[in-house]
Design an enzyme around this catalytic site. Structure first.
Site, PDB file in Angstrom:
ATOM      1  N   SER A 131       0.832  -1.191   0.086  1.00  0.00           N
ATOM      2  CA  SER A 131       0.118   0.083  -0.075  1.00  0.00           C
ATOM      3  C   SER A 131       0.717   1.126   0.005  1.00  0.00           C
ATOM      4  O   SER A 131       0.471   2.340  -0.208  1.00  0.00           O
ATOM      5  CB  SER A 131      -0.930   0.043   1.271  1.00  0.00           C
ATOM      6  OG  SER A 131      -0.157  -0.363   2.438  1.00  0.00           O
ATOM      7  N   HIS A 152      -2.570  -2.953  -5.923  1.00  0.00           N
ATOM      8  CA  HIS A 152      -2.823  -2.625  -4.758  1.00  0.00           C
ATOM      9  C   HIS A 152      -4.465  -2.953  -4.581  1.00  0.00           C
ATOM     10  O   HIS A 152      -5.289  -2.207  -5.049  1.00  0.00           O
ATOM     11  CB  HIS A 152      -2.556  -1.486  -4.281  1.00  0.00           C
ATOM     12  CG  HIS A 152      -2.944  -0.882  -3.066  1.00  0.00           C
ATOM     13  ND1 HIS A 152      -3.335   0.319  -2.753  1.00  0.00           N
ATOM     14  CD2 HIS A 152      -2.867  -1.780  -1.951  1.00  0.00           C
ATOM     15  CE1 HIS A 152      -3.673   0.455  -1.354  1.00  0.00           C
ATOM     16  NE2 HIS A 152      -3.404  -0.958  -0.837  1.00  0.00           N
ATOM     17  N   GLU A 164      -5.664  -0.763  -7.399  1.00  0.00           N
ATOM     18  CA  GLU A 164      -4.813   0.194  -8.258  1.00  0.00           C
ATOM     19  C   GLU A 164      -3.648  -0.646  -8.972  1.00  0.00           C
ATOM     20  O   GLU A 164      -3.019  -1.573  -8.434  1.00  0.00           O
ATOM     21  CB  GLU A 164      -4.110   1.229  -7.015  1.00  0.00           C
ATOM     22  CG  GLU A 164      -4.797   2.206  -6.548  1.00  0.00           C
ATOM     23  CD  GLU A 164      -4.134   3.106  -5.583  1.00  0.00           C
ATOM     24  OE1 GLU A 164      -4.415   4.282  -5.667  1.00  0.00           O
ATOM     25  OE2 GLU A 164      -3.363   2.408  -4.519  1.00  0.00           O
ATOM     26  N   ASN A 203      -4.205   6.442  -1.119  1.00  0.00           N
ATOM     27  CA  ASN A 203      -3.458   6.670   0.336  1.00  0.00           C
ATOM     28  C   ASN A 203      -2.952   8.180   0.296  1.00  0.00           C
ATOM     29  O   ASN A 203      -2.904   8.562   1.180  1.00  0.00           O
ATOM     30  CB  ASN A 203      -2.652   5.641   0.536  1.00  0.00           C
ATOM     31  CG  ASN A 203      -3.298   4.413   1.218  1.00  0.00           C
ATOM     32  OD1 ASN A 203      -4.485   4.368   1.637  1.00  0.00           O
ATOM     33  ND2 ASN A 203      -2.813   3.136   0.918  1.00  0.00           N
TER      34      ASN A 203
END
Length: 296
Positions: A131, A152, A164, A203
């Site tokens: 991540s 991800h 992702e 993130n």
């Protein structure tokens, strides 16, 4: 739950999937891939772990049956497609391997070096579910950096629609296209592209927001309940930032924040002292029964 109808034989040139690690994310990705019709082999760290891994996947599939997301026959077929091993060499024939071990850069680099020696097909894709850690660092540990990329998934992988797909400066366009086809056609997920920048897309936006909420609690400005009600009722978020942080795991939030701060040196990414103290105290959120809220 992703129904088996999404799977198209060999989407992305992949029929045999390897997963390394069988924690929350590894078991979820293994379950998702098996439900989509792939032959899945999960490599775990010790001889005692395969049984625990299998029971975790079985329990999750049982929950999906009870919730009527899948039928009992689908559950049984999916379980039949997953095998477990404590020997990395059993991944030799895989066409895609997804790494799902702890967010530890040195451990991941070591694993990618081993996978490079183990996986026989030079066209096989080696993917990380990280991540926050740089894909380039892992790719550089292999002799095939053009076949290394990030996939991800979001937790729980079985339910969350997004993946992702992250390319490093080395990643070949053909590997990216195959990975995206596996995600979209094979698993029936939505894919968004990201370049290899710490935090990727989601993130990099989410973590500063979570940290801002922690700072509000830390300063005494507002309680966790007030902040979360403000964001659910005022912004239509399905969950407030502090409940979400508890769900993700405060240790995971801190580790992504650390990685973002290391890369950008911007104050908004720095983990607040309260978050660090909570992690040091073992208050990691829902998984330990206590974070910003108490559970169970």
């Amino acid at each position: 739950m992703t129904p088996t109808s999404h799977h198209q034989e060999g989407a992305g040139g992949v029929e045999r999937v390897g997963v390394v690690g069988c924690g929350l994310m590894g078991s979820g990705i293994a379950e998702l891939s098996a439900l989509a019709g792939y032959d899945v082999r999960v490599a775990v760290s010790s001889r005692s772990t395969p049984a625990a891994g299998r029971s975790r996947v079985a329990a999750s599939l049982d929950r999906a049956v009870r919730a009527e997301r899948i039928g009992a026959a689908e559950r049984d077929e999916a379980l039949g497609r997953i095998s477990f091993t404590s020997d990395l060499l059993d991944l030799a024939d895989r066409q895609l391997v997804i790494e799902c071990i702890a967010e530890d850069k040195d451990a991941k680099v070591e694993l990618f070096a081993l996978l490079d020696k183990t996986v026989e097909d030079p066209e096989a894709i080696l993917a990380s579910n990280t991540s926050s850690l740089p894909i380039t660092t892992m790719a550089s540990a292999t002799g095939r950096p053009e076949q290394v990329l990030g996939l991800h998934f979001f937790s729980p992988a079985q339910r969350m629609p997004l993946v992702e797909v992250i390319s490093s400066l080395h990643t070949a366009e053909s590997a990216l296209a195959r990975a995206e086809e596996f995600v979209t056609v094979g698993l029936g997920k939505q894919a968004i592209p990201s370049t290899d920048r710490t935090g990727f897309v989601v993130n990099a936006l989410l973590v500063p927001y979570l940290l801002a909420a922690v700072r509000m609690v830390e300063s005494g400005f507002a309680s966790a309940e007030t902040i979360d009600r403000g964001m659910t009722l005022g912004c239509s978020h399905p969950m407030g930032p502090l409940k979400l942080a508890d769900l993700i795991g405060l240790d995971v939030v801190r580790s992504v924040a650390d990685a973002l701060y290391d890369e950008f040196k911007e104050t908004l990414y720095a983990p607040p002292p309260l978050l660090t103290r909570m992690v040091e105290s073992g208050f990691l959120g829902k998984k330990t029964g206590r974070g910003f809220y108490r559970y169970g």
